[in-house]
Design a protein around this motif. Structure first.
Motif, mmCIF file in Angstrom:
data_model
loop_
_atom_site.group_PDB
_atom_site.id
_atom_site.type_symbol
_atom_site.label_atom_id
_atom_site.label_comp_id
_atom_site.label_asym_id
_atom_site.label_seq_id
_atom_site.Cartn_x
_atom_site.Cartn_y
_atom_site.Cartn_z
ATOM 1 N N LEU A 205 0.889 -1.113 -0.032
ATOM 2 C CA LEU A 205 0.124 0.070 -0.124
ATOM 3 C C LEU A 205 0.897 1.403 -0.036
ATOM 4 O O LEU A 205 0.456 2.255 -0.429
ATOM 5 C CB LEU A 205 -0.917 -0.183 1.201
ATOM 6 N N PHE A 206 2.122 1.113 0.596
ATOM 7 C CA PHE A 206 2.812 2.491 0.770
ATOM 8 C C PHE A 206 3.424 2.826 -0.498
ATOM 9 O O PHE A 206 3.722 3.638 -0.800
ATOM 10 C CB PHE A 206 4.162 2.318 1.784
ATOM 11 N N SER A 207 3.788 1.600 -1.358
ATOM 12 C CA SER A 207 4.129 2.053 -2.512
ATOM 13 C C SER A 207 3.221 2.812 -3.652
ATOM 14 O O SER A 207 3.445 3.568 -4.346
ATOM 15 C CB SER A 207 4.805 0.877 -3.449
ATOM 16 N N VAL A 208 1.798 2.209 -3.376
ATOM 17 C CA VAL A 208 0.854 2.831 -4.128
ATOM 18 C C VAL A 208 0.472 4.135 -3.720
ATOM 19 O O VAL A 208 0.382 5.293 -4.421
ATOM 20 C CB VAL A 208 -0.499 2.049 -4.096
ATOM 21 N N ILE A 209 0.670 4.436 -2.528
ATOM 22 C CA ILE A 209 0.561 5.925 -1.932
ATOM 23 C C ILE A 209 1.550 6.746 -2.464
ATOM 24 O O ILE A 209 1.096 7.899 -2.682
ATOM 25 C CB ILE A 209 0.472 5.772 -0.386
ATOM 26 N N ASN A 210 3.028 6.288 -2.339
ATOM 27 C CA ASN A 210 3.884 7.057 -2.733
ATOM 28 C C ASN A 210 3.698 7.471 -4.469
ATOM 29 O O ASN A 210 4.062 8.584 -4.786
ATOM 30 C CB ASN A 210 5.171 6.200 -2.640
ATOM 31 N N VAL A 211 3.297 6.672 -5.092
ATOM 32 C CA VAL A 211 3.055 6.820 -6.579
ATOM 33 C C VAL A 211 2.131 8.071 -6.660
ATOM 34 O O VAL A 211 2.316 8.745 -7.694
ATOM 35 C CB VAL A 211 2.694 5.430 -7.293
ATOM 36 N N LEU A 212 1.007 7.941 -5.865
ATOM 37 C CA LEU A 212 -0.138 8.952 -5.881
ATOM 38 C C LEU A 212 0.261 10.349 -5.480
ATOM 39 O O LEU A 212 0.103 11.267 -5.937
ATOM 40 C CB LEU A 212 -1.256 8.406 -5.354
ATOM 41 N N VAL A 213 0.959 10.237 -4.123
ATOM 42 C CA VAL A 213 1.009 11.325 -3.230
ATOM 43 C C VAL A 213 2.452 11.916 -3.924
ATOM 44 O O VAL A 213 2.641 12.948 -3.795
ATOM 45 C CB VAL A 213 1.032 11.227 -1.958
ATOM 46 N N ARG A 214 3.525 11.273 -4.268
ATOM 47 C CA ARG A 214 4.662 11.817 -4.591
ATOM 48 C C ARG A 214 5.554 12.683 -3.489
ATOM 49 O O ARG A 214 6.063 13.566 -3.905
ATOM 50 C CB ARG A 214 4.645 12.530 -6.026
ATOM 51 N N ASN A 215 5.430 12.429 -2.260
ATOM 52 C CA ASN A 215 5.851 13.124 -1.215
ATOM 53 C C ASN A 215 6.078 12.275 -0.113
ATOM 54 O O ASN A 215 5.234 11.794 0.454
ATOM 55 C CB ASN A 215 5.070 14.372 -0.896
ATOM 56 N N ARG A 216 7.356 11.812 0.404
ATOM 57 C CA ARG A 216 7.454 10.575 1.328
ATOM 58 C C ARG A 216 6.873 10.963 2.459
ATOM 59 O O ARG A 216 6.306 10.054 3.324
ATOM 60 C CB ARG A 216 8.908 10.098 1.359
ATOM 61 N N GLU A 217 7.052 12.077 3.103
ATOM 62 C CA GLU A 217 6.581 12.518 4.470
ATOM 63 C C GLU A 217 4.972 12.236 4.330
ATOM 64 O O GLU A 217 4.318 11.978 5.282
ATOM 65 C CB GLU A 217 6.953 13.926 4.908
ATOM 66 N N GLU A 218 4.315 13.032 3.394
ATOM 67 C CA GLU A 218 2.781 13.046 3.247
ATOM 68 C C GLU A 218 2.429 11.520 3.048
ATOM 69 O O GLU A 218 1.381 11.238 3.734
ATOM 70 C CB GLU A 218 2.498 13.990 2.009
ATOM 71 N N ALA A 219 3.194 10.798 2.440
ATOM 72 C CA ALA A 219 2.886 9.591 2.171
ATOM 73 C C ALA A 219 2.796 8.778 3.511
ATOM 74 O O ALA A 219 1.895 7.830 3.773
ATOM 75 C CB ALA A 219 3.598 8.588 1.470
#
Lengths: 261, 176
Positions: B29-43
């Motif tokens: 899920l974290f990789s999916v979130i990162n692809v969408l949010v593109r900001n690691r802290e926000e992810a």
């Protein structure tokens, strides 16, 4: 529709991705429920896409997990932090238990050894006491014998070996005042089993033997010094071998020693 | 642990269930979130929100609705998109297409499990560019078939089978 065709259509991938309409979704769910082949295909697709996406996950901190647990009010740190601590204390516990066991074993061993030593020492002591007693008895007997031999009031009558046992000899110590008679039988062989030496006081004219005693417990008397009854006016002494308990008259064929006063 | 076993634990409200849930799916899920949010802290914030939502709403999941993983994947996508909207980003979903999930590799020393994943990353580098694009759009970004067809300029009817073939390549490699 055939299973294979259904699977090859690619709808199952979209089902896992979550891209189907509600109607399509229900259709696939029903198919999967009634059809193991389709269900397995779905699980395999899911596995593949979970592996792929997981391997692209950027690093995220452990605190993140803790924060989530805190937000959900699940027991914090129970899994992540406690486990190593628990293991650590377990190891210490086991190590302590092993040390304690080894220690107890060692102590037990020591105790056992000490106990053995005490038992051995006690046995040794008893043995030595017994030996000492025997020595004292022996000493006493020797002293008695020596006193008899040295006593100047004693008339000493040496008895010489006779036909049956030419090598044998004996001595009679006769205190005429006290009428105490001792026989030193050191020169006689041990009597055969069931036989006993009998001491006779003899009058010569006519030859009249009078029994003055048996040399009982011959082998137990190390000094071979025997006290026998007194005799008034013996002219000679003789020792014969007789059946146990003695005889009324001497068996002359078994006359071992004889001596005149 | 399989998903079915996990669900049994979850239904029993077993304390270990959450830990297993997190272990099994947080990376995906974290990789999916990162692809969408593109900001690691926000992810990371989004990941927290996602797991809180999953746990609090777990009673509303039913197997008849589809796979459990699909259910949580949708929660992750929707929460990510909500995050973007709340921040008044102008990027619509479409603007995301300039980057795909393989860009997560650019920062490869920040990946969660470097050693295990080197193999699969190499494999992805060798995947056909069309496959990377189609998996990126459909799985990571949740595009519809129509949207993917427009984006990739391929006929609508071939999207499903294209994707199927790409997943088959992946499965051959993973032996699943």
């Amino acid at each position: 529709m055939e299973n294979k065709e259904y699977i090859e259509s690619g709808i199952l991938e979209l089902y896992v991705y979550g891209l189907l309409s509600e109607t399509e979704n229900e259709e696939v769910s029903t198919m999967a429920k009634n059809n193991p082949e389709i269900n397995e295909e779905i699980i395999a697709i899911e596995k593949a896409i979970v592996s792929l996406s997981s391997s692209f996950a950027p690093f995220h901190s452990v605190e993140n997990y803790e924060k989530i647990k805190a937000k959900l009010e699940l027991n914090p740190t129970k899994v992540i932090e406690m486990e190593p601590t628990r293991n650590w204390s377990q190891y210490i516990g086991w190590a302590a238990a092993i040390l304690l066991l080894v220690g107890i074993g060692y102590q037990y061993n020591q105790l056992e050894q000490t106990n053995n030593q005490v038992v051995n020492a006690t046995t040794e002591k008893a043995k030595m006491e017994k030996e000492l007693n025997q020595l004292e008895l022996k000493n006493k007997a020797s002293e008695t014998s020596l006193a008899i031999v040295r006593d100047t009031k004693n008339t000493v009558v040496p008895l010489g070996g006779q036909a049956v046992a030419p090598e044998s000899s004996a001595k009679v110590y006769w205190n005429k005042e006290t009428q105490v008679v001792y026989v030193d039988a050191a020169g006689l062989p041990e009597p055969p089993k069931g036989m006993v030496y009998q001491v006779w006081a003899l009058k010569l004219n006519p030859l009249t033997p009078t029994s003055i005693g048996l040399l009982d417990n011959f082998d137990k008397n190390e000094q071979r010094m025997f006290a026998v009854s007194g005799t008034g006016d013996a002219e000679a002494f003789g020792i014969t071998l007789e059946p146990a308990g003695g005889s009324l008259t001497p068996t002359m064929e078994q006359l071992y020693t004889l001596g005149k006063v | 642990m399989t998903q079915d076993e996990l669900l049994v634990l979850i239904y029993k409200k077993d304390e270990r269930a959450f830990t297993h849930l997190y272990d099994m799916y947080s990376k995906s899920l974290f990789s999916v979130i990162n692809v969408l949010v593109r900001n690691r802290e926000e992810a990371e914030d989004v990941l927290q929100d996602v797991f809180v939502k999953i746990w609090k709403n777990i009673d509303s999941y039913h197997e008849s609705k589809g796979r459990f993983y699909t259910w949580i994947l949708n929660i992750a996508r929707n929460t990510s998109i909500d995050k973007l909207r709340s921040k008044n980003f102008n990027n619509s979903q479409k603007n995301l297409s300039s980057d795909n999930f393989v860009h997560l590799l650019d920062d490869s020393n920040k990946l969660a499990n470097k050693v295990d994943t080197i193999g699969i990353q190499e494999f992805v580098k060798r995947l056909k560019p069309k496959c990377i694009q189609i998996i990126d759009l459909l799985f990571f970004k949740g595009y519809t078939q129509q949207e993917a067809s427009d984006e990739l300029e391929i006929p609508l009817g071939t999207v499903k089978t294209h994707n199927r073939n790409c997943i088959n390549d992946l499965r051959n490699y993973l032996k699943v």
